[in-house]
Write a protein that holds these residues in place. Structure first.
Motif, PDB file in Angstrom:
ATOM      1  N   SER A  55      28.414  12.894  20.226  1.00  0.00           N
ATOM      2  CA  SER A  55      28.196  14.282  19.806  1.00  0.00           C
ATOM      3  C   SER A  55      27.967  14.420  18.309  1.00  0.00           C
ATOM      4  O   SER A  55      27.500  15.449  17.848  1.00  0.00           O
ATOM      5  N   GLY A  56      28.348  13.380  17.542  1.00  0.00           N
ATOM      6  CA  GLY A  56      28.209  13.444  16.094  1.00  0.00           C
ATOM      7  C   GLY A  56      29.372  14.124  15.410  1.00  0.00           C
ATOM      8  O   GLY A  56      29.444  14.171  14.186  1.00  0.00           O
ATOM      9  N   ASP A  57      30.320  14.661  16.199  1.00  0.00           N
ATOM     10  CA  ASP A  57      31.470  15.338  15.595  1.00  0.00           C
ATOM     11  C   ASP A  57      32.792  14.948  16.258  1.00  0.00           C
ATOM     12  O   ASP A  57      33.659  15.778  16.466  1.00  0.00           O
ATOM     13  N   GLY A  58      32.923  13.676  16.597  1.00  0.00           N
ATOM     14  CA  GLY A  58      34.209  13.195  17.069  1.00  0.00           C
ATOM     15  C   GLY A  58      34.370  13.025  18.564  1.00  0.00           C
ATOM     16  O   GLY A  58      35.481  12.892  19.067  1.00  0.00           O
ATOM     17  N   TYR A  59      33.277  13.001  19.305  1.00  0.00           N
ATOM     18  CA  TYR A  59      33.369  12.762  20.743  1.00  0.00           C
ATOM     19  C   TYR A  59      32.215  11.859  21.166  1.00  0.00           C
ATOM     20  O   TYR A  59      31.077  12.030  20.717  1.00  0.00           O
ATOM     21  N   ALA A  60      32.516  10.891  22.014  1.00  0.00           N
ATOM     22  CA  ALA A  60      31.477  10.023  22.566  1.00  0.00           C
ATOM     23  C   ALA A  60      31.835   9.673  23.994  1.00  0.00           C
ATOM     24  O   ALA A  60      33.014   9.686  24.381  1.00  0.00           O
ATOM     25  N   LYS A  61      30.827   9.358  24.791  1.00  0.00           N
ATOM     26  CA  LYS A  61      31.042   8.989  26.185  1.00  0.00           C
ATOM     27  C   LYS A  61      30.101   7.860  26.554  1.00  0.00           C
ATOM     28  O   LYS A  61      28.897   7.919  26.281  1.00  0.00           O
ATOM     29  N   TYR A  62      30.659   6.826  27.173  1.00  0.00           N
ATOM     30  CA  TYR A  62      29.878   5.687  27.648  1.00  0.00           C
ATOM     31  C   TYR A  62      29.992   5.611  29.159  1.00  0.00           C
ATOM     32  O   TYR A  62      31.100   5.625  29.706  1.00  0.00           O
ATOM     33  N   ASN A  63      28.871   5.564  29.845  1.00  0.00           N
ATOM     34  CA  ASN A  63      28.830   5.346  31.291  1.00  0.00           C
ATOM     35  C   ASN A  63      28.316   3.933  31.527  1.00  0.00           C
ATOM     36  O   ASN A  63      27.202   3.598  31.108  1.00  0.00           O
ATOM     37  N   SER A  64      29.121   3.113  32.180  1.00  0.00           N
ATOM     38  CA  SER A  64      28.753   1.719  32.401  1.00  0.00           C
ATOM     39  C   SER A  64      27.750   1.592  33.544  1.00  0.00           C
ATOM     40  O   SER A  64      27.580   2.528  34.333  1.00  0.00           O
ATOM     41  N   PRO A  65      27.121   0.420  33.673  1.00  0.00           N
ATOM     42  CA  PRO A  65      26.197   0.206  34.794  1.00  0.00           C
ATOM     43  C   PRO A  65      26.875   0.375  36.160  1.00  0.00           C
ATOM     44  O   PRO A  65      26.225   0.765  37.126  1.00  0.00           O
ATOM     45  N   SER A  66      28.170   0.112  36.235  1.00  0.00           N
ATOM     46  CA  SER A  66      28.884   0.245  37.508  1.00  0.00           C
ATOM     47  C   SER A  66      29.304   1.675  37.807  1.00  0.00           C
ATOM     48  O   SER A  66      29.810   1.966  38.884  1.00  0.00           O
ATOM     49  N   GLY A  67      29.122   2.585  36.821  1.00  0.00           N
ATOM     50  CA  GLY A  67      29.440   3.984  37.038  1.00  0.00           C
ATOM     51  C   GLY A  67      30.751   4.449  36.443  1.00  0.00           C
ATOM     52  O   GLY A  67      31.086   5.622  36.523  1.00  0.00           O
ATOM     53  N   SER A  68      31.524   3.543  35.839  1.00  0.00           N
ATOM     54  CA  SER A  68      32.764   3.983  35.204  1.00  0.00           C
ATOM     55  C   SER A  68      32.450   4.643  33.859  1.00  0.00           C
ATOM     56  O   SER A  68      31.448   4.341  33.216  1.00  0.00           O
ATOM     57  N   THR A  69      33.315   5.552  33.460  1.00  0.00           N
ATOM     58  CA  THR A  69      33.108   6.318  32.230  1.00  0.00           C
ATOM     59  C   THR A  69      34.253   6.075  31.262  1.00  0.00           C
ATOM     60  O   THR A  69      35.412   6.069  31.652  1.00  0.00           O
ATOM     61  N   THR A  70      33.914   5.872  30.005  1.00  0.00           N
ATOM     62  CA  THR A  70      34.903   5.767  28.938  1.00  0.00           C
ATOM     63  C   THR A  70      34.581   6.839  27.917  1.00  0.00           C
ATOM     64  O   THR A  70      33.426   6.985  27.514  1.00  0.00           O
ATOM     65  N   GLN A  71      35.611   7.588  27.500  1.00  0.00           N
ATOM     66  CA  GLN A  71      35.424   8.628  26.494  1.00  0.00           C
ATOM     67  C   GLN A  71      36.154   8.228  25.218  1.00  0.00           C
ATOM     68  O   GLN A  71      37.194   7.596  25.270  1.00  0.00           O
ATOM     69  N   TYR A  72      35.587   8.599  24.099  1.00  0.00           N
ATOM     70  CA  TYR A  72      36.137   8.268  22.788  1.00  0.00           C
ATOM     71  C   TYR A  72      36.295   9.554  21.996  1.00  0.00           C
ATOM     72  O   TYR A  72      35.457  10.448  22.080  1.00  0.00           O
ATOM     73  N   TYR A  73      37.352   9.599  21.182  1.00  0.00           N
ATOM     74  CA  TYR A  73      37.631  10.795  20.381  1.00  0.00           C
ATOM     75  C   TYR A  73      37.947  10.389  18.948  1.00  0.00           C
ATOM     76  O   TYR A  73      38.469   9.307  18.703  1.00  0.00           O
ATOM     77  N   GLY A  74      37.672  11.285  18.028  1.00  0.00           N
ATOM     78  CA  GLY A  74      38.005  11.060  16.623  1.00  0.00           C
ATOM     79  C   GLY A  74      37.289   9.855  16.057  1.00  0.00           C
ATOM     80  O   GLY A  74      36.097   9.647  16.317  1.00  0.00           O
ATOM     81  N   ASP A  75      38.008   9.029  15.284  1.00  0.00           N
ATOM     82  CA  ASP A  75      37.404   7.859  14.644  1.00  0.00           C
ATOM     83  C   ASP A  75      36.838   6.892  15.671  1.00  0.00           C
ATOM     84  O   ASP A  75      35.844   6.231  15.442  1.00  0.00           O
ATOM     85  N   ALA A  76      37.480   6.803  16.837  1.00  0.00           N
ATOM     86  CA  ALA A  76      37.000   5.881  17.874  1.00  0.00           C
ATOM     87  C   ALA A  76      35.612   6.280  18.363  1.00  0.00           C
ATOM     88  O   ALA A  76      34.842   5.424  18.788  1.00  0.00           O
ATOM     89  N   ALA A  77      35.281   7.543  18.300  1.00  0.00           N
ATOM     90  CA  ALA A  77      33.960   7.994  18.749  1.00  0.00           C
ATOM     91  C   ALA A  77      32.862   7.431  17.855  1.00  0.00           C
ATOM     92  O   ALA A  77      31.746   7.202  18.313  1.00  0.00           O
ATOM     93  N   ASP A  78      33.188   7.209  16.584  1.00  0.00           N
ATOM     94  CA  ASP A  78      32.192   6.666  15.668  1.00  0.00           C
ATOM     95  C   ASP A  78      32.003   5.173  15.853  1.00  0.00           C
ATOM     96  O   ASP A  78      31.021   4.606  15.399  1.00  0.00           O
ATOM     97  N   LYS A  79      32.936   4.504  16.516  1.00  0.00           N
ATOM     98  CA  LYS A  79      32.890   3.051  16.666  1.00  0.00           C
ATOM     99  C   LYS A  79      32.647   2.596  18.098  1.00  0.00           C
ATOM    100  O   LYS A  79      32.301   1.455  18.321  1.00  0.00           O
ATOM    101  N   GLY A  80      32.851   3.473  19.068  1.00  0.00           N
ATOM    102  CA  GLY A  80      32.911   3.032  20.455  1.00  0.00           C
ATOM    103  C   GLY A  80      31.599   3.037  21.194  1.00  0.00           C
ATOM    104  O   GLY A  80      30.630   3.647  20.787  1.00  0.00           O
ATOM    105  N   GLY A  81      31.607   2.284  22.279  1.00  0.00           N
ATOM    106  CA  GLY A  81      30.699   2.501  23.371  1.00  0.00           C
ATOM    107  C   GLY A  81      29.306   1.958  23.344  1.00  0.00           C
ATOM    108  O   GLY A  81      28.848   1.508  24.357  1.00  0.00           O
ATOM    109  N   LYS A  82      28.627   2.012  22.245  1.00  0.00           N
ATOM    110  CA  LYS A  82      27.191   1.802  22.269  1.00  0.00           C
ATOM    111  C   LYS A  82      26.824   0.413  22.767  1.00  0.00           C
ATOM    112  O   LYS A  82      27.383  -0.564  22.375  1.00  0.00           O
TER     113      LYS A  82
END
Length: 82
Positions: A55-82
């Motif tokens: 989102s660019g403001d502290g939230y991110a979401k990664y959907n894996s190829p198997s369909g599971s979802t991981t959400q990131y908040y705060g500083d972790a959103a800037d580092k997670g998932g991609k």
């Protein structure tokens, strides 16, 4: 197509009426897509079926190829998932 040394090539790109950028990408394993909003958010769709949204403001979401979802908040959103 333009090479970039990152394992994928841009096949098309553009800017929509709101000033947001998008590009289609060709990987050895298939096609992908990237979209970046001028407000700071961005989205990736990868050839393995995974997606990543930041989102660019502290939230991110990664959907894996198997369909599971991981959400990131705060500083972790800037580092997670991609």
């Amino acid at each position: 197509m333009s090479g970039n040394g990152k394992g994928w090539q841009t096949t098309s790109r553009g800017t929509n009426g709101q000033g947001n950028n998008y590009d289609s990408r060709s990987y050895p394993s298939g096609n992908g897509y990237h979209y970046s909003n001028n407000g700071g958010s961005y989205y990736y769709s990868n050839p393995n079926g995974s997606t990543y949204y930041n989102s660019g403001d502290g939230y991110a979401k990664y959907n894996s190829p198997s369909g599971s979802t991981t959400q990131y908040y705060g500083d972790a959103a800037d580092k997670g998932g991609k």
